[in-house]
Write a protein that holds these residues in place. Structure first.
Motif, mmCIF file in Angstrom:
data_model
loop_
_atom_site.group_PDB
_atom_site.id
_atom_site.type_symbol
_atom_site.label_atom_id
_atom_site.label_comp_id
_atom_site.label_asym_id
_atom_site.label_seq_id
_atom_site.Cartn_x
_atom_site.Cartn_y
_atom_site.Cartn_z
ATOM 1 N N ARG A 125 0.831 -1.215 0.000
ATOM 2 C CA ARG A 125 0.000 0.000 0.000
ATOM 3 C C ARG A 125 0.858 1.255 0.000
ATOM 4 O O ARG A 125 0.475 2.280 -0.542
ATOM 5 C CB ARG A 125 -0.962 -0.013 1.178
ATOM 6 C CG ARG A 125 -2.128 -0.937 0.870
ATOM 7 C CD ARG A 125 -3.285 -0.681 1.771
ATOM 8 N NE ARG A 125 -3.041 -1.285 3.069
ATOM 9 C CZ ARG A 125 -3.859 -1.157 4.088
ATOM 10 N NH1 ARG A 125 -4.944 -0.438 3.979
ATOM 11 N NH2 ARG A 125 -3.577 -1.751 5.217
ATOM 12 N N GLU A 126 2.058 1.136 0.608
ATOM 13 C CA GLU A 126 2.965 2.289 0.624
ATOM 14 C C GLU A 126 3.669 2.453 -0.734
ATOM 15 O O GLU A 126 3.731 3.549 -1.277
ATOM 16 C CB GLU A 126 3.999 2.076 1.737
ATOM 17 C CG GLU A 126 5.017 3.196 1.826
ATOM 18 C CD GLU A 126 6.198 2.796 2.721
ATOM 19 O OE1 GLU A 126 6.010 1.908 3.587
ATOM 20 O OE2 GLU A 126 7.285 3.366 2.529
ATOM 21 N N LEU A 127 4.192 1.366 -1.268
ATOM 22 C CA LEU A 127 5.044 1.462 -2.466
ATOM 23 C C LEU A 127 4.261 1.467 -3.776
ATOM 24 O O LEU A 127 4.772 1.908 -4.796
ATOM 25 C CB LEU A 127 6.041 0.297 -2.504
ATOM 26 C CG LEU A 127 7.096 0.240 -1.402
ATOM 27 C CD1 LEU A 127 8.069 -0.902 -1.672
ATOM 28 C CD2 LEU A 127 7.837 1.568 -1.282
ATOM 29 N N ARG A 128 3.057 0.907 -3.778
ATOM 30 C CA ARG A 128 2.301 0.831 -5.028
ATOM 31 C C ARG A 128 0.820 1.051 -4.753
ATOM 32 O O ARG A 128 0.010 0.149 -4.986
ATOM 33 C CB ARG A 128 2.571 -0.502 -5.750
ATOM 34 C CG ARG A 128 2.736 -1.707 -4.805
ATOM 35 C CD ARG A 128 3.037 -2.964 -5.532
ATOM 36 N NE ARG A 128 2.007 -3.308 -6.487
ATOM 37 C CZ ARG A 128 2.189 -4.127 -7.519
ATOM 38 N NH1 ARG A 128 3.359 -4.702 -7.702
ATOM 39 N NH2 ARG A 128 1.215 -4.394 -8.348
ATOM 40 N N PRO A 129 0.500 2.259 -4.238
ATOM 41 C CA PRO A 129 -0.902 2.534 -3.913
ATOM 42 C C PRO A 129 -1.759 2.390 -5.171
ATOM 43 O O PRO A 129 -1.294 2.668 -6.267
ATOM 44 C CB PRO A 129 -0.874 3.983 -3.417
ATOM 45 C CG PRO A 129 0.409 4.561 -3.907
ATOM 46 C CD PRO A 129 1.364 3.428 -4.042
ATOM 47 N N ASP A 130 -2.968 1.968 -5.019
ATOM 48 C CA ASP A 130 -3.922 1.783 -6.127
ATOM 49 C C ASP A 130 -3.543 0.633 -7.053
ATOM 50 O O ASP A 130 -4.146 0.478 -8.115
ATOM 51 C CB ASP A 130 -4.076 3.054 -6.990
ATOM 52 C CG ASP A 130 -4.301 4.283 -6.128
ATOM 53 O OD1 ASP A 130 -5.059 4.150 -5.145
ATOM 54 O OD2 ASP A 130 -3.721 5.343 -6.420
ATOM 55 N N ARG A 131 -2.514 -0.125 -6.712
ATOM 56 C CA ARG A 131 -2.118 -1.244 -7.569
ATOM 57 C C ARG A 131 -1.882 -2.449 -6.672
ATOM 58 O O ARG A 131 -0.750 -2.781 -6.360
ATOM 59 C CB ARG A 131 -0.836 -0.876 -8.320
ATOM 60 C CG ARG A 131 -0.831 -1.290 -9.781
ATOM 61 C CD ARG A 131 0.184 -0.478 -10.577
ATOM 62 N NE ARG A 131 1.469 -0.307 -9.915
ATOM 63 C CZ ARG A 131 2.518 -1.106 -10.055
ATOM 64 N NH1 ARG A 131 2.468 -2.150 -10.857
ATOM 65 N NH2 ARG A 131 3.641 -0.864 -9.415
ATOM 66 N N PRO A 132 -2.964 -3.110 -6.234
ATOM 67 C CA PRO A 132 -2.802 -4.232 -5.308
ATOM 68 C C PRO A 132 -1.784 -5.244 -5.844
ATOM 69 O O PRO A 132 -1.736 -5.516 -7.042
ATOM 70 C CB PRO A 132 -4.202 -4.842 -5.232
ATOM 71 C CG PRO A 132 -5.125 -3.733 -5.609
ATOM 72 C CD PRO A 132 -4.367 -2.869 -6.593
ATOM 73 N N LEU A 133 -0.974 -5.752 -4.941
ATOM 74 C CA LEU A 133 0.088 -6.693 -5.311
ATOM 75 C C LEU A 133 -0.499 -8.083 -5.551
ATOM 76 O O LEU A 133 -1.133 -8.659 -4.664
ATOM 77 C CB LEU A 133 1.110 -6.756 -4.168
ATOM 78 C CG LEU A 133 2.276 -7.725 -4.323
ATOM 79 C CD1 LEU A 133 3.222 -7.266 -5.427
ATOM 80 C CD2 LEU A 133 3.028 -7.868 -2.990
ATOM 81 N N PRO A 134 -0.291 -8.638 -6.744
ATOM 82 C CA PRO A 134 -0.779 -10.007 -6.988
ATOM 83 C C PRO A 134 -0.026 -11.024 -6.127
ATOM 84 O O PRO A 134 1.212 -11.049 -6.134
ATOM 85 C CB PRO A 134 -0.471 -10.228 -8.478
ATOM 86 C CG PRO A 134 -0.333 -8.864 -9.062
ATOM 87 C CD PRO A 134 0.262 -8.030 -7.966
ATOM 88 N N VAL A 135 -0.766 -11.817 -5.395
ATOM 89 C CA VAL A 135 -0.136 -12.851 -4.560
ATOM 90 C C VAL A 135 -0.907 -14.162 -4.699
ATOM 91 O O VAL A 135 -2.059 -14.182 -5.136
ATOM 92 C CB VAL A 135 -0.100 -12.459 -3.062
ATOM 93 C CG1 VAL A 135 0.695 -11.187 -2.837
ATOM 94 C CG2 VAL A 135 -1.498 -12.346 -2.473
ATOM 95 N N MET A 136 -0.229 -15.230 -4.328
ATOM 96 C CA MET A 136 -0.906 -16.518 -4.170
ATOM 97 C C MET A 136 -0.611 -17.025 -2.772
ATOM 98 O O MET A 136 0.414 -16.686 -2.173
ATOM 99 C CB MET A 136 -0.400 -17.522 -5.193
ATOM 100 C CG MET A 136 -0.818 -17.169 -6.597
ATOM 101 S SD MET A 136 -0.418 -18.511 -7.707
ATOM 102 C CE MET A 136 -0.548 -17.642 -9.246
#
Ligand SMILES: *Cc1c(COP(=O)(O)O)cnc(C)c1O
Length: 245
Positions: A125-136
């Motif tokens: 949320r800090e480094l890439r706001p508005d771009r949720p990190l894809p995870v599995m």
């Protein structure tokens, strides 16, 4: 020179990797045909651990843009030297490397605890706001003591909290098969992951449909059992001698 960002990949190596990629894609298509799946639903990740950056530039030129790495430091070093790749973390992530991992990787397949998910969410949320990190979410479906991952029970219990984290896009489940003598013995693991996904998603659709399962020895079987992502290293880059983790 050869390690510079603008060095051209060796054409012979590009051609070799194109052939290797074509062979793996043909196997994926054949497996899909056997069970009536659309091959477009299977993504190939080329597992590039231990492979030097120079060969990875050839891999990208050969159309292998999705690269899987199991060590944050190694991937960070190579990512600076290879343009145009998407980096997937497929190895365990230590807490002191969370920030580095979010900076380097486009997707993280090995979220194996709620605590790790919460840490990744904060950094994402800090480094890439508005771009949720894809995870599995990595699941130890076999209950193998040598493997990391949520147990099936822990996954079911933790899921509501994890899928509610706004910084993460929880794409699906990932598993590492057991070491088995015969590739066919891996089938039960793949079936178990698919059933778990179906079971969980029938009540909570915030868990995405992806299933990352299958490696060089058994990706055809994984595709037959529903893999949407396969992680293939040695069948593309050749045998890894040392450090075969
Ligand atoms: C190394 C590795 C792979 C690829 O294994 P190959 O035998 O080279 O295909 C896949 N998944 C994980 C988690 C790995 O560590």
């Amino acid at each position: 020179m050869s390690e510079g960002l603008d060095a051209h990949p060796d054409p012979a190596e590009v051609a070799r990797l194109q052939r290797a990629r074509a062979l793996v894609m043909a196997e994926i298509r054949a497996a899909c045909e056997r069970v009536g799946r659309d091959p477009a639903g299977v993504q190939l990740i080329a597992v590039s651990k231990t492979v030097p950056a120079e060969r990875l530039r050839a891999a990208v030129a050969a159309g292998l843009r999705d690269l899987g790495e199991n060590r944050v430091q190694e991937a960070t070093a190579k990512a600076d030297l290879v343009r145009g790749a998407r980096w997937h973390l497929i190895g365990p992530l230590q807490s002191n490397k969370t920030r580095r991992a979010v900076e380097t990787f486009d997707a993280i397949q090995t979220v194996d605890s709620t605590a790790l998910a919460v840490r990744l969410d904060g950094v994402a949320r800090e480094l890439r706001p508005d771009r949720p990190l894809p995870v599995m979410l990595q699941v130890n479906v076999d209950g193998d003591p040598a493997k990391s991952g949520f147990t099936t029970r822990a996954l079911v219990a933790s899921l509501p909290e994890v899928v509610a984290l706004a910084g993460l896009d929880v794409r699906g489940l990932m598993t590492v098969g057991r070491f088995v003598q015969e590739p066919a013995e891996a089938r039960a693991t793949f079936v178990a992951l698919r059933r778990l996904s179906e079971q969980v998603r029938s009540t909570d659709s915030r868990l995405g449909p992806e299933l990352s399962m299958g490696m060089s020895a058994d990706f055809q079987i994984a595709v037959e059992e529903g893999a949407t992502v396969v992680r293939v290293g040695q069948a593309i880059f050749g045998t890894r001698s040392a450090r075969a983790d």
